[in-house]
Design an enzyme around this catalytic site. Structure first.
Site, PDB file in Angstrom:
ATOM      1  N   ASN A 158       0.838  -1.370  -0.237  1.00 12.21           N
ATOM      2  CA  ASN A 158       0.320  -0.095  -0.165  1.00 12.21           C
ATOM      3  C   ASN A 158       1.118   0.857   0.079  1.00 12.21           C
ATOM      4  O   ASN A 158       1.836   1.898   1.140  1.00 12.21           O
ATOM      5  CB  ASN A 158      -0.812   0.267   1.399  1.00 12.21           C
ATOM      6  CG  ASN A 158      -2.014  -0.731   1.205  1.00 12.21           C
ATOM      7  OD1 ASN A 158      -2.709  -1.142   0.618  1.00 12.21           O
ATOM      8  ND2 ASN A 158      -1.716  -2.363   1.756  1.00 12.21           N
ATOM      9  N   GLU A 159       1.050   1.902  -1.401  1.00  9.80           N
ATOM     10  CA  GLU A 159       1.750   3.271  -1.596  1.00  9.80           C
ATOM     11  C   GLU A 159       0.944   4.118  -0.978  1.00  9.80           C
ATOM     12  O   GLU A 159      -0.056   4.313  -0.588  1.00  9.80           O
ATOM     13  CB  GLU A 159       2.594   3.152  -2.491  1.00  9.80           C
ATOM     14  CG  GLU A 159       2.851   2.040  -2.589  1.00  9.80           C
ATOM     15  CD  GLU A 159       4.854   1.342  -3.308  1.00  9.80           C
ATOM     16  OE1 GLU A 159       4.821   2.077  -1.943  1.00  9.80           O
ATOM     17  OE2 GLU A 159       5.227   1.312  -3.502  1.00  9.80           O
ATOM     18  N   PRO A 160       1.777   5.498  -0.791  1.00 11.63           N
ATOM     19  CA  PRO A 160       0.885   6.734  -0.570  1.00 11.63           C
ATOM     20  C   PRO A 160       0.230   7.269  -1.048  1.00 11.63           C
ATOM     21  O   PRO A 160       0.562   6.268  -2.533  1.00 11.63           O
ATOM     22  CB  PRO A 160       2.144   7.210  -0.148  1.00 11.63           C
ATOM     23  CG  PRO A 160       3.777   6.595  -0.486  1.00 11.63           C
ATOM     24  CD  PRO A 160       3.714   5.550  -0.593  1.00 11.63           C
ATOM     25  N   SER A 162      -2.706   5.427  -0.470  1.00 10.68           N
ATOM     26  CA  SER A 162      -3.659   4.264  -0.252  1.00 10.68           C
ATOM     27  C   SER A 162      -4.353   4.756   1.155  1.00 10.68           C
ATOM     28  O   SER A 162      -4.486   5.658   1.706  1.00 10.68           O
ATOM     29  CB  SER A 162      -2.856   2.599   0.546  1.00 10.68           C
ATOM     30  OG  SER A 162      -2.205   2.503  -0.611  1.00 10.68           O
TER      31      SER A 162
END
Ligand code: GLP
Length: 638
Positions: A158-160, A162
């Site tokens: 979950n990258e920035p 998300s």
């Protein structure tokens, strides 16, 4: 923030001496959970993570299984994520990773271990994601979710950006995440662009969450996730919304927490050591934008240092004391200045010349960390030996190896010899074309890649005046037989370093890697060197100094270094050129316009100019750059 502006920890953080201690505690908690569920006849569901961080946890759980009879026969697992687009059986797929690191060593029932299904065509992924969520629900939900954290603050993938309610889905990987994975895939170009991950919302539904983090590379993201308000821009901070979450970290990953970095701001009473005092006053000066000698009592009071002022003040006394201490860290004589009064110098005057050993985790790490100092030590007549502890061959791209193999063939043909050399070149070229079916390097390819790094290192050291005869290549077995994230340094590695120390009997040893990710190359070599130093006595003809130089992704604060060696603009430029010689370690892909350069020479340049800028701001001398060192005293924790 508390009402007085001091950041509070919004997630409980347990700080352990090292990763092994943190994992032992968590493994015990997992064992209890598994046993209590089994005793109650209920299923137990664990959420698992990949990456190097949880590897020591899995090793400890395997030990509990083997030595204490812990059974996983009633446990179901769900992994956080999986790369998309890798062929089945790829050694970097998380399925293979989990199987090798954990599943196959214990007694899970067939079908008990779940990972997101990425096998179907892309338009089938959505359905597979829904099915994954359903399977978690049908298993009764996750009892305990283990997490690592990426440098972007990601959990799972979950990258920035998300959302807190995001679910299992296909995601695009961040550039930093891909570059962090580059070494696993033998080059960034081989890293998949997409992955399937549980969503933040899926993770938050677990009944209990434990996030693990080791090494100072994670320190800043840990502190932000814990101390800053929750935001999608830092997905790990969204864990603050959970009622039963904790972070389990080692000392190095905790260094950016206010209570560790700036204990005087945390409200608790501080045990002032000379080191903490020096750091506090330097921090105060930089914060107040005043040279140390211009700090007033009110600056101390405003900066939360009233207690220090009472104990060791007034400001005038504290200022002079710290100014002198920091001033005395500056030396152009890293091996000691012969004939000088050495009472306040960082290094003793005698013996001179001395035997110096510089230990480099991979070739060239010592140049990025202390290239200018090496040049000085040589120029000042010391007997300098530089030892590369590993060949560094895992960090060479296929393209470089293909180029070298082509050269070997051309040279052999030019000499009219179509013998062993040309055969070897062709074989390496052939092996490289098999990358799609063979993901690990064969011994021949690894050897060729090692040769590339050897020669680059020699070229870079020539620039610093170190003769090829003074360069050693140890090729520690843990690395030569290992793979990234799976190194297991052992006695054979320690013995090799002990033998080198016995042979050279150095008066000065320069090392790096304390506090870095323990699974990294520098972290692994540090554990080996620390044990070897413990086992090796000082030389017969004088005491031994051990100095830590900055690891590639770490910088000392001005008040932290015990010795700084100034570089003139010319020396700085020469060091950058030397680092630039190390072609195989430059960025492999052109950076997008405007992106910050991650080139090794630039990172080292910026780090040491920043340290010099700090000294300047403290009111000391103004240098182009400073290479910083921390003294490793015998009582320093490893
Ligand atoms: C990957 C994984 C994450 C993991 C992160 C950090 O991105 N998907 O789950 O936390 O890497 O990896 P490491 O533990 O090796 O630092």
């Amino acid at each position: 923030m508390s009402p007085d502006g001091i950041p509070q920890e919004r997630i409980p953080v347990e700080v352990h001496a090292d990763a092994a201690a943190g994992c032992a505690t968590l493994a015990r908690a997992i064992a209890e959970l598994v046993r209590s569920r089994q005793a109650a006849g209920k299923p137990c569901v664990l959420g698992l993570a990949t990456g190097s961080t949880p590897v020591p946890l899995y090793r400890e759980l395997i030990r509990l299984h083997r030595e204490e009879g812990l059974s996983f026969a009633h446990v179901t697992t769900f992994n956080l994520d999986e790369y998309h687009g890798l062929p089945e059986g790829h050694p970097q797929s998380y399925r293979v990773f989990m199987h090798e690191q954990f599943f196959r060593h214990v007694d899970f029932q067939p079908g008990a271990n779940h990972l997101p299904d990425v096998s179907g065509p892309r338009d089938a992924i959505h359905g597979a994601c829904l099915a994954y969520e359903r399977a978690i629900r049908e298993a009764g939900g996750i009892d305990l979710q283990v997490l690592g954290i990426g440098r972007t603050g990601h959990i799972g993938f979950n990258e920035p950006g998300s959302a807190p309610d995001s679910r299992t889905r296909l995601v695009t990987l961040d550039r930093l995440t891909r570059s962090d994975a580059a070494r696993d895939f033998l080059g960034e170009t081989n890293v998949p662009r997409h992955a399937v991950t549980m969503g933040v919302g899926t993770i938050l539904e677990a009944r209990r969450i434990v996030l693990l983090a080791w090494g100072h590379r994670k320190a800043s993201v840990v502190a932000r996730a814990v101390e800053e308000p929750p935001t999608d821009a830092l997905p790990a901070s969204l864990l603050q919304r959970h009622g039963d979450v904790r972070f389990v970290v080692d000392g190095a990953a905790a260094v950016e927490l206010t209570r560790v970095r700036r204990p005087w701001l945390s409200g608790a009473s501080v045990a002032w050591t000379p080191r903490t005092l020096r750091r506090a006053v330097c921090w105060l000066a930089l914060r107040a934008r005043r040279p140390v000698l211009k700090l007033l009592d009110e600056h101390y009071a405003e900066g939360g240092l009233a207690d220090l002022l009472t104990q060791a003040g007034p400001a005038y006394d504290l200022n002079i004391r710290v100014f002198n201490e920091v001033q005395h860290t500056i030396t152009g004589w890293p091996g000691g200045k012969p004939g000088a009064d050495d009472r306040v110098r960082p290094e003793r005057a005698l013996p001179h010349p001395r035997r110096v050993l510089v230990l480099s985790p991979e070739p060239a790490d010592c140049i990025t960390g202390m290239g200018g100092t090496i040049e000085r030590l040589v120029a000042q007549g010391h007997a300098v030996t530089v030892a590369a502890l590993t060949s560094g061959n895992l960090a060479v791209s296929d393209e470089e190896a293909a180029l070298a193999a082509g050269l070997v063939i051309d040279i052999a043909e030019t000499l009219g010899e179509d013998g062993a050399e040309a055969w070897l070149g062709r074989r390496i070229q052939h092996l490289l074309t098999l990358r799609h079916e063979r993901y690990d390097d064969s011994p021949e390819v690894r050897r060729m890649k090692g040769m590339i790094r050897r020669n680059e290192f020699r070229a870079a050291l020539r620039q610093a005046g170190v003769a090829p005869s003074c360069v050693r290549f140890l090729q520690l077995p843990f690395y030569e037989n290992g793979r990234y994230r799976q190194f297991r340094p052992g006695d054979a590695d320690v013995d090799a370093v002990v033998a080198l120390l016995a042979e050279l009997a150095p008066h000065s040893v320069f090392v790096t890697g304390r506090g870095v990710d323990p699974a990294s190359v520098a972290g692994s070599t540090w554990s080996v060197v620390a044990r070897a130093l413990e086992r090796s006595p000082a030389p017969p003809d004088g005491p031994r100094s051990v100095w830590l130089y900055a690891a590639s992704d770490h910088a000392w604060e001005p008040g932290e270094a015990d010795m700084v060696v100034p570089l003139s603009p010319g020396e700085l430029a020469r060091r950058s050129e030397a680092i630039y010689q190390v072609r195989s370690q430059r960025s492999q892909t052109p950076l997008p316009a405007g992106a910050e350069s991650a080139e090794p020479w630039k990172a080292a340049h910026d780090r040491d100019c920043a340290l010099a800028g700090g000294y300047d701001a403290l009111g000391l001398a103004e240098y182009a750059a400073l290479e910083g060192f921390v003294r490793l005293a015998p009582d320093d924790p490893a």
